[in-house]
Design a protein around this motif. Structure first.
Motif, PDB file in Angstrom:
ATOM      1  N   GLY A   1     -26.992  48.992 -30.486  1.00 62.76           N
ATOM      2  CA  GLY A   1     -27.361  50.034 -31.891  1.00 62.76           C
ATOM      3  C   GLY A   1     -27.931  49.277 -32.927  1.00 62.76           C
ATOM      4  N   THR A   2     -27.626  48.112 -33.130  1.00 62.86           N
ATOM      5  CA  THR A   2     -28.117  47.384 -34.125  1.00 62.86           C
ATOM      6  C   THR A   2     -28.563  45.936 -33.503  1.00 62.86           C
ATOM      7  OG1 THR A   2     -25.939  45.849 -34.446  1.00 62.86           O
ATOM      8  CG2 THR A   2     -26.388  47.990 -35.677  1.00 62.86           C
ATOM      9  N   ALA A   3     -28.209  45.376 -32.305  1.00 67.71           N
ATOM     10  CA  ALA A   3     -28.602  44.219 -31.711  1.00 67.71           C
ATOM     11  C   ALA A   3     -29.087  44.482 -30.283  1.00 67.71           C
ATOM     12  CB  ALA A   3     -27.526  43.157 -31.882  1.00 67.71           C
ATOM     13  N   ARG A   4     -29.985  43.518 -29.643  1.00 65.25           N
ATOM     14  CA  ARG A   4     -30.460  43.715 -28.354  1.00 65.25           C
ATOM     15  C   ARG A   4     -30.174  42.375 -27.963  1.00 65.25           C
ATOM     16  NH1 ARG A   4     -33.771  47.463 -26.317  1.00 65.25           N
ATOM     17  NH2 ARG A   4     -35.264  45.803 -25.357  1.00 65.25           N
ATOM     18  N   ILE A   5     -29.208  42.216 -26.948  1.00 63.08           N
ATOM     19  CA  ILE A   5     -28.777  40.997 -26.370  1.00 63.08           C
ATOM     20  C   ILE A   5     -29.144  41.018 -24.936  1.00 63.08           C
ATOM     21  CG2 ILE A   5     -26.888  39.680 -26.297  1.00 63.08           C
ATOM     22  CD1 ILE A   5     -25.513  40.886 -28.633  1.00 63.08           C
ATOM     23  N   LEU A   6     -29.829  39.947 -24.349  1.00 63.83           N
ATOM     24  CA  LEU A   6     -30.043  39.756 -23.001  1.00 63.83           C
ATOM     25  C   LEU A   6     -29.007  38.648 -22.509  1.00 63.83           C
ATOM     26  CD1 LEU A   6     -31.934  40.553 -20.684  1.00 63.83           C
ATOM     27  CD2 LEU A   6     -33.273  38.487 -21.138  1.00 63.83           C
TER      28      LEU A   6
ATOM     29  N   GLU B   1     -38.277  40.018 -17.625  1.00 66.78           N
ATOM     30  CA  GLU B   1     -39.401  38.989 -18.424  1.00 66.78           C
ATOM     31  C   GLU B   1     -40.149  39.757 -19.502  1.00 66.78           C
ATOM     32  OE1 GLU B   1     -38.994  37.406 -14.122  1.00 66.78           O
ATOM     33  OE2 GLU B   1     -39.006  39.302 -15.245  1.00 66.78           O
ATOM     34  N   GLY B   2     -40.425  41.054 -19.371  1.00 70.16           N
ATOM     35  CA  GLY B   2     -41.255  41.994 -20.364  1.00 70.16           C
ATOM     36  C   GLY B   2     -40.386  42.578 -21.341  1.00 70.16           C
ATOM     37  N   VAL B   3     -39.065  42.349 -21.541  1.00 74.61           N
ATOM     38  CA  VAL B   3     -38.290  42.882 -22.386  1.00 74.61           C
ATOM     39  C   VAL B   3     -38.505  42.251 -23.813  1.00 74.61           C
ATOM     40  CG1 VAL B   3     -35.968  43.020 -23.100  1.00 74.61           C
ATOM     41  CG2 VAL B   3     -36.236  43.469 -20.823  1.00 74.61           C
ATOM     42  N   THR B   4     -38.765  43.195 -24.737  1.00 75.12           N
ATOM     43  CA  THR B   4     -39.056  42.913 -26.347  1.00 75.12           C
ATOM     44  C   THR B   4     -38.024  43.138 -27.135  1.00 75.12           C
ATOM     45  OG1 THR B   4     -40.446  44.644 -26.664  1.00 75.12           O
ATOM     46  CG2 THR B   4     -41.598  42.438 -25.745  1.00 75.12           C
ATOM     47  N   GLY B   5     -38.081  42.730 -28.300  1.00 74.18           N
ATOM     48  CA  GLY B   5     -37.121  43.316 -29.509  1.00 74.18           C
ATOM     49  C   GLY B   5     -35.741  42.644 -29.212  1.00 74.18           C
ATOM     50  N   LEU B   6     -35.789  41.634 -28.576  1.00 70.85           N
ATOM     51  CA  LEU B   6     -34.266  40.920 -28.655  1.00 70.85           C
ATOM     52  C   LEU B   6     -33.808  40.110 -29.717  1.00 70.85           C
ATOM     53  CD1 LEU B   6     -34.630  39.080 -24.899  1.00 70.85           C
ATOM     54  CD2 LEU B   6     -33.637  41.326 -25.672  1.00 70.85           C
TER      55      LEU B   6
ATOM     56  N   ASN C   1     -40.127  37.064 -27.218  1.00 69.31           N
ATOM     57  CA  ASN C   1     -39.173  37.065 -28.162  1.00 69.31           C
ATOM     58  C   ASN C   1     -39.047  35.894 -28.880  1.00 69.31           C
ATOM     59  OD1 ASN C   1     -37.536  39.960 -27.399  1.00 69.31           O
ATOM     60  ND2 ASN C   1     -38.149  38.844 -25.681  1.00 69.31           N
ATOM     61  N   PRO C   2     -40.123  35.543 -29.874  1.00 71.97           N
ATOM     62  CA  PRO C   2     -39.984  34.202 -30.371  1.00 71.97           C
ATOM     63  C   PRO C   2     -38.755  34.141 -31.436  1.00 71.97           C
ATOM     64  CG  PRO C   2     -42.151  35.579 -31.231  1.00 71.97           C
ATOM     65  CD  PRO C   2     -41.193  36.179 -30.212  1.00 71.97           C
ATOM     66  N   SER C   3     -38.333  35.134 -32.029  1.00 71.29           N
ATOM     67  CA  SER C   3     -37.402  35.287 -33.118  1.00 71.29           C
ATOM     68  C   SER C   3     -35.924  35.142 -32.430  1.00 71.29           C
ATOM     69  CB  SER C   3     -37.539  35.779 -34.158  1.00 71.29           C
ATOM     70  OG  SER C   3     -37.390  37.420 -33.644  1.00 71.29           O
ATOM     71  N   ALA C   4     -35.741  35.409 -31.072  1.00 67.59           N
ATOM     72  CA  ALA C   4     -34.577  35.440 -30.516  1.00 67.59           C
ATOM     73  C   ALA C   4     -33.685  34.218 -30.413  1.00 67.59           C
ATOM     74  CB  ALA C   4     -34.698  36.194 -29.301  1.00 67.59           C
ATOM     75  N   ARG C   5     -32.542  34.373 -30.600  1.00 64.89           N
ATOM     76  CA  ARG C   5     -31.637  33.028 -30.671  1.00 64.89           C
ATOM     77  C   ARG C   5     -31.322  32.901 -29.168  1.00 64.89           C
ATOM     78  NH1 ARG C   5     -26.946  34.992 -34.704  1.00 64.89           N
ATOM     79  NH2 ARG C   5     -25.968  32.901 -34.248  1.00 64.89           N
ATOM     80  N   LEU C   6     -31.286  31.539 -28.898  1.00 68.46           N
ATOM     81  CA  LEU C   6     -30.798  31.176 -27.558  1.00 68.46           C
ATOM     82  C   LEU C   6     -29.512  30.658 -27.781  1.00 68.46           C
ATOM     83  CD1 LEU C   6     -31.164  30.749 -24.451  1.00 68.46           C
ATOM     84  CD2 LEU C   6     -32.592  28.673 -24.893  1.00 68.46           C
ATOM     85  N   ILE C   7     -28.442  31.316 -27.002  1.00 68.26           N
ATOM     86  CA  ILE C   7     -27.039  30.764 -27.238  1.00 68.26           C
ATOM     87  C   ILE C   7     -26.462  30.399 -25.839  1.00 68.26           C
ATOM     88  CG2 ILE C   7     -24.778  31.488 -28.048  1.00 68.26           C
ATOM     89  CD1 ILE C   7     -26.490  33.628 -29.713  1.00 68.26           C
TER      90      ILE C   7
ATOM     91  N   THR D   1     -16.910  32.548 -32.859  1.00 64.01           N
ATOM     92  CA  THR D   1     -17.153  34.209 -32.995  1.00 64.01           C
ATOM     93  C   THR D   1     -18.558  34.110 -33.829  1.00 64.01           C
ATOM     94  OG1 THR D   1     -15.112  34.982 -33.086  1.00 64.01           O
ATOM     95  CG2 THR D   1     -16.631  36.317 -34.037  1.00 64.01           C
ATOM     96  N   LEU D   2     -19.683  34.785 -33.220  1.00 63.33           N
ATOM     97  CA  LEU D   2     -20.789  34.818 -33.692  1.00 63.33           C
ATOM     98  C   LEU D   2     -21.464  36.060 -34.174  1.00 63.33           C
ATOM     99  CD1 LEU D   2     -22.839  32.973 -30.655  1.00 63.33           C
ATOM    100  CD2 LEU D   2     -21.588  31.685 -32.765  1.00 63.33           C
ATOM    101  N   SER D   3     -22.093  36.337 -35.297  1.00 66.19           N
ATOM    102  CA  SER D   3     -22.816  37.458 -35.823  1.00 66.19           C
ATOM    103  C   SER D   3     -24.094  37.387 -35.188  1.00 66.19           C
ATOM    104  CB  SER D   3     -22.629  37.603 -37.210  1.00 66.19           C
ATOM    105  OG  SER D   3     -23.343  38.766 -37.570  1.00 66.19           O
ATOM    106  N   VAL D   4     -24.632  38.326 -34.490  1.00 66.60           N
ATOM    107  CA  VAL D   4     -26.031  38.632 -33.971  1.00 66.60           C
ATOM    108  C   VAL D   4     -26.584  40.125 -34.451  1.00 66.60           C
ATOM    109  CG1 VAL D   4     -27.502  38.850 -32.148  1.00 66.60           C
ATOM    110  CG2 VAL D   4     -25.387  37.021 -32.127  1.00 66.60           C
ATOM    111  N   ALA D   5     -27.461  40.033 -35.281  1.00 58.40           N
ATOM    112  CA  ALA D   5     -27.823  41.253 -35.832  1.00 58.40           C
ATOM    113  C   ALA D   5     -27.015  42.368 -36.129  1.00 58.40           C
ATOM    114  CB  ALA D   5     -28.891  41.547 -34.840  1.00 58.40           C
ATOM    115  N   GLY D   6     -25.840  41.967 -36.572  1.00 57.27           N
ATOM    116  CA  GLY D   6     -24.870  43.046 -36.920  1.00 57.27           C
ATOM    117  C   GLY D   6     -23.901  43.279 -35.932  1.00 57.27           C
ATOM    118  N   ALA D   7     -24.004  42.535 -34.709  1.00 59.42           N
ATOM    119  CA  ALA D   7     -23.006  42.558 -33.533  1.00 59.42           C
ATOM    120  C   ALA D   7     -22.240  41.601 -33.545  1.00 59.42           C
ATOM    121  CB  ALA D   7     -23.854  42.746 -32.369  1.00 59.42           C
ATOM    122  N   THR D   8     -20.751  41.450 -33.052  1.00 54.71           N
ATOM    123  CA  THR D   8     -20.389  40.468 -32.919  1.00 54.71           C
ATOM    124  C   THR D   8     -19.997  40.114 -31.521  1.00 54.71           C
ATOM    125  OG1 THR D   8     -18.763  41.004 -34.977  1.00 54.71           O
ATOM    126  CG2 THR D   8     -17.687  39.618 -33.516  1.00 54.71           C
TER     127      THR D   8
END
Length: 210
Positions: free
Chosen positions: A16-21, A32-37, A62-68, A89-96
């Motif tokens: 709802g706040t974060a999109r995480i693949l 591969e076509g998923v965007t908004g990550l 998704n050039p701004s997506a973090r790779l973890i 513990t990480l914070s990712v776009a409002g998600a933990t």
């Protein structure tokens, strides 16, 4: 929270706040076509969880997506990535995102054990990677490994019972000729109060309703 399964270990989690693949590997398709990550998480280095060329395609979209990733995967990929270990513990776009686990399940004593991160999102959804990653609290949704060289179906049932989530979504099924046989076993032997829900491929599943 919504979950989209792209086959095998690859899922998209939308909080709802974060999109995480998680785990865009060789046996998965459609991601591969998923965007908004906001982030791409990798549990470990095996090719069914991450393929550099396919990961590059996701990152370009998704050039701004973090790779973890874990430290061993980082060295294998030779890519710019954030390295995390269990206990973080990480914070990712409002998600933990809590990093759990540590080691891949044993395939055979002659095969070295590699690192494996489990990821717990918003204290609610657990992707254990390739291990029976323990948790120390109730969780809502378990992504349950279904078939693998390291996995025995009875042990997967015991893991399901130990976690006892509200919903169990089978993943990591691509090595099986007929995953439905294992899905039926999970359904029949699940603990009371747990629903085993098979997610339609590439179709968002609303976890509030299961």
């Amino acid at each position: 929270m919504q979950l989209t399964h792209y086959g095998h270990a690859c899922v998209l989690v939308d909080t709802g706040t974060a999109r995480i693949l998680i785990d865009p590997g060789a046996f998965s398709t459609g991601f591969e076509g998923v965007t908004g990550l906001d982030a791409i998480l990798v549990t470990h280095q095996h090719f069914d969880h991450v393929v550099p060329e396919r990961l590059d395609a996701v990152r370009r979209a998704n050039p701004s997506a973090r790779l973890i990733v874990d430290s061993q995967t980082a060295s294998e990929l030779s890519l710019d990535a954030e390295t995390v270990e269990p206990g973080r513990t990480l914070s990712v776009a409002g998600a933990t995102v809590e990093v759990l686990g540590g080691d891949h399940a044993v395939i055979h004593p002659d095969i070295p054990v590699i690192r494996n991160n489990g990821y717990l999102v918003d204290g609610s959804l657990l992707h254990p990677g390739d291990a029976y990653t323990p948790v120390d609290r109730p969780i809502d949704t378990l992504l349950l490994p279904t078939g693998a060289p390291w996995l025995k179906a009875g042990d997967a049932v015991d893991y399901l019972r130990s976690i006892a989530p509200r919903i169990a979504v089978p993943i990591h099924e691509a090595v099986l000729a007929d995953p439905a046989l294992h899905y039926g076993l999970f359904t029949n032997l699940a603990p009371k109060g747990t629903a085993v829900v098979v997610a339609d491929r590439e179709k968002a599943l609303d976890l509030k309703s299961g």
